[in-house]
Write a protein that holds these residues in place. Structure first.
Motif: not given
Length: 144
Positions: A55, A72-77, A139
């Motif tokens: 992530k 860190r990026q969103k899990v769903k994304t 992102l």
């Protein structure tokens, strides 16, 4: 004694959540990653982003050896982007049509890479590649 233990716990916590924590290096990262960006032009400048399976999103310019951690990026994304890339590369195994200015999306998985590179005028680019690139670029913070 209680104060010393409390201070020790705070120091450990600070180390875990700051620079004492091990930094991920995208060049040595062994799990899946999406590599995307753009390049070319008169100066042949390349902006490369790497979204790791853990992530984290990274950025580097012109193949620098150091990366900037963009967070860190969103899990769903991230899950959705990797799924979309899997679908793209099931349909398009390789596409290499760079122009003076070009865009790219590469999936590194299990030690192998598949890529789509485009930019040459009058070439039909797989629509899924352009859409994936657009979503990946969403992102990136505006100041990068």
């Amino acid at each position: 004694m209680k104060i010393r233990n409390t201070i020790s716990l705070y120091i450990i916590a600070i180390c875990i959540f700051s620079s004492c924590a091990k930094q991920t290096n995208p060049l040595t990262y062994t799990k899946n990653q999406l590599i995307f960006g753009s390049g070319g032009g008169f100066a042949n400048q390349v902006n490369e982003y790497r979204l790791l399976e853990n992530k984290r999103l990274f950025f580097r310019k012109n193949n620098d050896s150091t990366f900037i951690d963009l967070g860190r990026q969103k899990v769903k994304t991230v899950k959705k982007l990797f799924e979309t890339s899997e679908m793209l590369f099931q349909e398009v195994s390789e596409f290499n049509e760079p122009g003076n200015m070009y865009y790219f999306v590469r999936l590194q998985k299990n030690g192998q890479a598949q890529s789509v590179v485009w930019g040459r005028p009058n070439i039909t680019v797989p629509e899924k590649a352009k859409e994936l690139h657009k979503h990946l670029m969403n992102l990136v913070p505006l100041n990068q």
